[in-house]
Design an enzyme around this catalytic site. Structure first.
Site, PDB file in Angstrom:
ATOM      1  N   HIS A 147     -16.132  27.284 116.258  1.00 13.42           N
ATOM      2  CA  HIS A 147     -14.805  27.019 116.801  1.00 13.42           C
ATOM      3  C   HIS A 147     -13.731  27.076 115.722  1.00 13.42           C
ATOM      4  CE1 HIS A 147     -14.612  23.005 114.979  1.00 13.42           C
ATOM      5  NE2 HIS A 147     -15.872  22.862 115.354  1.00 13.42           N
ATOM      6  N   ARG A 194     -13.046  21.687 121.504  1.00 17.09           N
ATOM      7  CA  ARG A 194     -12.691  22.654 120.458  1.00 17.09           C
ATOM      8  C   ARG A 194     -13.477  23.957 120.586  1.00 17.09           C
ATOM      9  NH1 ARG A 194     -15.503  18.261 118.453  1.00 17.09           N
ATOM     10  NH2 ARG A 194     -17.206  18.581 116.956  1.00 17.09           N
ATOM     11  N   GLU A 223     -22.072  19.879 118.361  1.00 17.83           N
ATOM     12  CA  GLU A 223     -22.197  19.653 116.927  1.00 17.83           C
ATOM     13  C   GLU A 223     -23.254  18.582 116.644  1.00 17.83           C
ATOM     14  OE1 GLU A 223     -22.391  20.340 113.948  1.00 17.83           O
ATOM     15  OE2 GLU A 223     -20.328  20.473 113.227  1.00 17.83           O
ATOM     16  N   HIS A 267     -20.589  25.168 117.029  1.00 16.66           N
ATOM     17  CA  HIS A 267     -20.185  24.306 115.921  1.00 16.66           C
ATOM     18  C   HIS A 267     -20.970  24.643 114.658  1.00 16.66           C
ATOM     19  CE1 HIS A 267     -18.169  21.757 118.951  1.00 16.66           C
ATOM     20  NE2 HIS A 267     -19.158  22.202 119.697  1.00 16.66           N
TER      21      HIS A 267
END
Length: 248
Positions: A9, A60, A87, A182
């Protein structure tokens, strides 16, 4: 030939502030929006044709996907979201400044927490307001599935079943496939795809917003991988990721 495109991202507000983010849902910074748009422009120029894309449950990564697809005139394609692409959960580190944490605990310890294979940060307690159990997006997950902290090993353990059962079969059916996720969930996948050692993955960093392409033959045997963009610029961006806890 099959092509899998991985995009970390764009810069988030907490990336900008050099804070551990993990499962905290923060949005893109202005720079992150520009990075995502640029990634879409690059992928369009390179002729990628997606019919399906994957992303995490975190804003994100989702917004990065949308901005890429908007630039490519592909917002109509199917997208699939999974918490397994989230993430790494940074436990009690979430929200803390990386450089300040390094000053308190030492850069070697922070490097282990950030990049090592099997050393997780301290876990959240059940009553911590950062517990993902308190968020509606995770309501269908079991207590065992919801992490209170994670190492890269644990990210791999929750990601690989999704790769094997969902993404890999889809890659068989599609020439091009896109994942926006991520730093650590993508590192977990890269470690598996390239059969990297624990030592190799320790020093491997993925910059935000830069398309990272994996090419496979039609039987999904790995052929090669490469970032798309200026090599010197990408090298500099990777070094910035590596130095986030060093005050450089």
């Amino acid at each position: 030939m099959k092509r899998l495109v991985l995009v970390r991202h764009g810069q988030s507000e907490w990336n900008k502030e050099n804070r551990f983010t993990g499962w905290k849902d923060v949005s893109l910074s202005d720079q992150g929006i520009k990075e995502a748009i640029k990634a879409g422009q690059i992928l369009k120029k390179e002729g990628f044709q997606f019919k399906l894309a994957y992303t995490s449950y975190l804003t994100r990564a989702i917004k990065t996907l949308w901005l890429i697809l908007e630039e490519m005139d592909m917002m109509w394609i199917e997208e699939r979201k999974s918490w397994r692409l989230n993430e790494k959960h940074y436990g009690t580190l979430q929200g803390l400044n990386k450089m300040e944490t390094a000053q308190k605990y030492g850069p070697d310890m922070v490097l282990l927490w950030r990049r090592s294979f099997a050393t997780p940060p301290e876990a959240l307690t059940a009553d911590d307001e950062r517990n993902p159990r308190l968020e509606a997006r995770y309501a269908d997950l079991t207590t065992d599935e919801l992490p209170m902290t994670e190492s890269l090993k644990e990210v791999i353990d929750r990601l690989l079943p999704y790769w094997e059962m969902e993404i890999k079969p889809a890659l068989h059916e599609n020439k091009d496939l896109l994942i926006t996720a991520h730093g650590n969930s993508l590192r977990a996948l890269v470690m598996h795809l390239k059969d990297m050692s624990k030592e190799e993955i320790l020093g491997f960093n993925i910059p935000t917003g830069v398309p990272y392409v994996f090419e496979f033959d039609d039987d999904l045997n790995f052929v090669k991988d490469y970032f798309i963009g200026d090599p010197e610029e990408i090298k500099e961006l990777m070094e910035k990721v590596a130095n986030q806890a060093k005050g450089k």
